[in-house]
Design a protein around this motif. Structure first.
Motif, PDB file in Angstrom:
ATOM      1  N   SER A 163     -14.437 144.230 -90.138  1.00  0.00           N
ATOM      2  CA  SER A 163     -15.505 144.047 -89.160  1.00  0.00           C
ATOM      3  C   SER A 163     -15.714 142.561 -88.902  1.00  0.00           C
ATOM      4  CB  SER A 163     -16.812 144.685 -89.647  1.00  0.00           C
ATOM      5  OG  SER A 163     -17.283 144.004 -90.789  1.00  0.00           O
ATOM      6  N   VAL A 164     -16.443 142.293 -87.841  1.00  0.00           N
ATOM      7  CA  VAL A 164     -16.730 140.908 -87.467  1.00  0.00           C
ATOM      8  C   VAL A 164     -17.762 140.349 -88.442  1.00  0.00           C
ATOM      9  CG1 VAL A 164     -17.660 139.432 -85.642  1.00  0.00           C
ATOM     10  CG2 VAL A 164     -16.255 141.425 -85.044  1.00  0.00           C
ATOM     11  N   PRO A 165     -17.486 139.187 -89.019  1.00  0.00           N
ATOM     12  CA  PRO A 165     -18.474 138.583 -89.922  1.00  0.00           C
ATOM     13  C   PRO A 165     -19.789 138.307 -89.184  1.00  0.00           C
ATOM     14  CG  PRO A 165     -16.355 137.459 -90.093  1.00  0.00           C
ATOM     15  CD  PRO A 165     -16.252 138.401 -88.941  1.00  0.00           C
ATOM     16  N   ASP A 166     -20.885 138.411 -89.908  1.00  0.00           N
ATOM     17  CA  ASP A 166     -22.218 138.230 -89.313  1.00  0.00           C
ATOM     18  C   ASP A 166     -22.379 136.862 -88.646  1.00  0.00           C
ATOM     19  OD1 ASP A 166     -22.972 140.767 -90.077  1.00  0.00           O
ATOM     20  OD2 ASP A 166     -23.967 140.102 -91.912  1.00  0.00           O
ATOM     21  N   HIS A 167     -21.869 135.804 -89.268  1.00  0.00           N
ATOM     22  CA  HIS A 167     -22.034 134.468 -88.686  1.00  0.00           C
ATOM     23  C   HIS A 167     -21.267 134.333 -87.367  1.00  0.00           C
ATOM     24  CE1 HIS A 167     -18.228 133.741 -90.796  1.00  0.00           C
ATOM     25  NE2 HIS A 167     -18.073 132.664 -90.044  1.00  0.00           N
ATOM     26  N   ILE A 168     -20.168 135.036 -87.228  1.00  0.00           N
ATOM     27  CA  ILE A 168     -19.407 135.003 -85.971  1.00  0.00           C
ATOM     28  C   ILE A 168     -20.127 135.841 -84.919  1.00  0.00           C
ATOM     29  CG2 ILE A 168     -17.226 135.635 -84.856  1.00  0.00           C
ATOM     30  CD1 ILE A 168     -17.099 133.104 -86.619  1.00  0.00           C
ATOM     31  N   ARG A 169     -20.668 136.964 -85.319  1.00  0.00           N
ATOM     32  CA  ARG A 169     -21.439 137.789 -84.384  1.00  0.00           C
ATOM     33  C   ARG A 169     -22.654 137.000 -83.869  1.00  0.00           C
ATOM     34  NH1 ARG A 169     -20.734 142.912 -83.334  1.00  0.00           N
ATOM     35  NH2 ARG A 169     -19.508 143.310 -85.200  1.00  0.00           N
ATOM     36  N   ALA A 170     -23.324 136.268 -84.756  1.00  0.00           N
ATOM     37  CA  ALA A 170     -24.482 135.458 -84.355  1.00  0.00           C
ATOM     38  C   ALA A 170     -24.047 134.325 -83.413  1.00  0.00           C
ATOM     39  CB  ALA A 170     -25.178 134.887 -85.583  1.00  0.00           C
ATOM     40  N   ALA A 171     -22.904 133.693 -83.712  1.00  0.00           N
ATOM     41  CA  ALA A 171     -22.404 132.633 -82.837  1.00  0.00           C
ATOM     42  C   ALA A 171     -22.055 133.189 -81.464  1.00  0.00           C
ATOM     43  CB  ALA A 171     -21.176 131.967 -83.468  1.00  0.00           C
ATOM     44  N   ALA A 172     -21.492 134.392 -81.434  1.00  0.00           N
ATOM     45  CA  ALA A 172     -21.146 135.029 -80.155  1.00  0.00           C
ATOM     46  C   ALA A 172     -22.408 135.333 -79.348  1.00  0.00           C
ATOM     47  CB  ALA A 172     -20.338 136.300 -80.399  1.00  0.00           C
ATOM     48  N   GLU A 173     -23.466 135.740 -80.017  1.00  0.00           N
ATOM     49  CA  GLU A 173     -24.730 136.004 -79.315  1.00  0.00           C
ATOM     50  C   GLU A 173     -25.314 134.716 -78.739  1.00  0.00           C
ATOM     51  OE1 GLU A 173     -27.188 138.124 -82.119  1.00  0.00           O
ATOM     52  OE2 GLU A 173     -25.808 139.836 -82.145  1.00  0.00           O
ATOM     53  N   ARG A 174     -25.228 133.622 -79.509  1.00  0.00           N
ATOM     54  CA  ARG A 174     -25.701 132.329 -78.996  1.00  0.00           C
ATOM     55  C   ARG A 174     -24.864 131.882 -77.794  1.00  0.00           C
ATOM     56  NH1 ARG A 174     -26.015 131.358 -84.472  1.00  0.00           N
ATOM     57  NH2 ARG A 174     -24.074 130.155 -84.467  1.00  0.00           N
ATOM     58  N   SER A 175     -23.564 132.085 -77.875  1.00  0.00           N
ATOM     59  CA  SER A 175     -22.701 131.679 -76.758  1.00  0.00           C
ATOM     60  C   SER A 175     -22.945 132.552 -75.537  1.00  0.00           C
ATOM     61  CB  SER A 175     -21.228 131.692 -77.160  1.00  0.00           C
ATOM     62  OG  SER A 175     -20.730 132.998 -77.276  1.00  0.00           O
ATOM     63  N   ALA A 176     -23.260 133.827 -75.734  1.00  0.00           N
ATOM     64  CA  ALA A 176     -23.588 134.702 -74.595  1.00  0.00           C
ATOM     65  C   ALA A 176     -24.876 134.226 -73.926  1.00  0.00           C
ATOM     66  CB  ALA A 176     -23.716 136.148 -75.063  1.00  0.00           C
ATOM     67  N   SER A 177     -25.852 133.803 -74.725  1.00  0.00           N
ATOM     68  CA  SER A 177     -27.092 133.258 -74.156  1.00  0.00           C
ATOM     69  C   SER A 177     -26.819 131.982 -73.372  1.00  0.00           C
ATOM     70  CB  SER A 177     -28.099 132.961 -75.268  1.00  0.00           C
ATOM     71  OG  SER A 177     -28.492 134.143 -75.893  1.00  0.00           O
ATOM     72  N   ALA A 178     -25.956 131.132 -73.919  1.00  0.00           N
ATOM     73  CA  ALA A 178     -25.600 129.893 -73.218  1.00  0.00           C
ATOM     74  C   ALA A 178     -24.868 130.207 -71.917  1.00  0.00           C
ATOM     75  CB  ALA A 178     -24.739 129.015 -74.121  1.00  0.00           C
ATOM     76  N   ALA A 179     -24.056 131.244 -71.915  1.00  0.00           N
ATOM     77  CA  ALA A 179     -23.355 131.638 -70.688  1.00  0.00           C
ATOM     78  C   ALA A 179     -24.345 132.158 -69.653  1.00  0.00           C
ATOM     79  CB  ALA A 179     -22.301 132.695 -71.001  1.00  0.00           C
ATOM     80  N   GLN A 180     -25.341 132.915 -70.085  1.00  0.00           N
ATOM     81  CA  GLN A 180     -26.355 133.423 -69.158  1.00  0.00           C
ATOM     82  C   GLN A 180     -27.120 132.281 -68.507  1.00  0.00           C
ATOM     83  OE1 GLN A 180     -25.107 136.561 -68.646  1.00  0.00           O
ATOM     84  NE2 GLN A 180     -27.194 136.750 -67.957  1.00  0.00           N
ATOM     85  N   LEU A 181     -27.371 131.228 -69.283  1.00  0.00           N
ATOM     86  CA  LEU A 181     -28.049 130.046 -68.762  1.00  0.00           C
ATOM     87  C   LEU A 181     -27.256 129.428 -67.605  1.00  0.00           C
ATOM     88  CD1 LEU A 181     -30.342 127.909 -69.189  1.00  0.00           C
ATOM     89  CD2 LEU A 181     -28.756 126.763 -70.756  1.00  0.00           C
ATOM     90  N   ARG A 182     -25.932 129.539 -67.683  1.00  0.00           N
ATOM     91  CA  ARG A 182     -25.048 128.914 -66.698  1.00  0.00           C
ATOM     92  C   ARG A 182     -24.578 129.866 -65.602  1.00  0.00           C
ATOM     93  NH1 ARG A 182     -24.440 126.735 -71.704  1.00  0.00           N
ATOM     94  NH2 ARG A 182     -24.157 124.473 -71.797  1.00  0.00           N
ATOM     95  N   ALA A 183     -24.787 131.145 -65.753  1.00  0.00           N
ATOM     96  CA  ALA A 183     -24.215 132.150 -64.848  1.00  0.00           C
ATOM     97  C   ALA A 183     -24.617 131.945 -63.390  1.00  0.00           C
ATOM     98  CB  ALA A 183     -24.588 133.555 -65.313  1.00  0.00           C
ATOM     99  N   ALA A 184     -25.872 131.680 -63.135  1.00  0.00           N
ATOM    100  CA  ALA A 184     -26.315 131.481 -61.750  1.00  0.00           C
ATOM    101  C   ALA A 184     -25.669 130.235 -61.148  1.00  0.00           C
ATOM    102  CB  ALA A 184     -27.833 131.371 -61.689  1.00  0.00           C
TER     103      ALA A 184
END
Length: 188
Positions: A128-149
């Motif tokens: 399975s995906v390690p928790d710290h990588i899953r958390a980093a992916a969630e942070r990067s998804a938030s950063a992508a949402q900030l830039r999406a528009a």
């Protein structure tokens, strides 16, 4: 002939040094895989040459929000092919490291990449995906949402006019505020 391949390789190297373009880097990496006999045979020298070119591509354009994942995918596919051809744990770790590096970057397709990694990890790795990588992916998804528009406002097919310039300037201001000079440079 080898001379032609060397000349084309030189032209690609000049082009990618002169102009930041994900499409150009993709073409270069695909050329190496398809035409360079060292790379296509996956000889040690060819593997090193491809890795060097792929790392240069990621450094130059891997942060591109919409198109950068294509470069990561090309590199990862190359490394996955190598992993499938050997039982070397080091090679599996290379693939894992590429997933980890990419999952920490803002990208529009973060959820798809996380799913791909989860599937890969279940098949080849630790289950399975390690928790710290899953958390980093969630942070990067938030950063992508900030830039999406902003990305949508400057995306392909936009008419080059004052509103497009304003959209770019707003996007550049966002990236400046995030204090990431590489992302600012990519927008220019």
């Amino acid at each position: 002939s080898q001379e032609d391949i060397a000349r084309i390789r030189q032209l690609f190297q000049l082009a990618v040094e002169d102009y930041i373009s994900v499409t150009l880097w993709e073409s270069y990496l695909e050329f190496l895989q398809a035409v360079d006999p060292e790379v296509s045979s996956k000889s040690p020298a060819g593997v090193d040459a491809f890795r060097h070119a792929a790392e240069a591509a990621l450094t130059a354009a891997g942060l591109h929000l919409a198109e950068g994942p294509e470069l990561w995918s090309l590199y990862r596919s190359f490394e996955q092919d190598l992993a499938e051809q050997s039982s070397d744990e080091k090679q599996v770790e290379r693939v894992r490291t590429l997933f980890h590096r990419q999952l920490q970057l803002p990208q529009l397709s973060a959820a798809d990449l996380l799913q791909e990694y989860d599937t890969w990890e279940a098949e080849y790795g630790k289950g399975s995906v390690p928790d710290h990588i899953r958390a980093a992916a969630e942070r990067s998804a938030s950063a992508a949402q900030l830039r999406a528009a902003h990305e949508a406002a400057v995306g392909p097919g936009k008419t080059p006019d004052a509103s497009l310039l304003a959209a770019y300037m707003a996007y550049i201001q966002l990236e400046k505020a995030q204090r990431n000079p590489a992302r600012v440079q990519l927008l220019y």
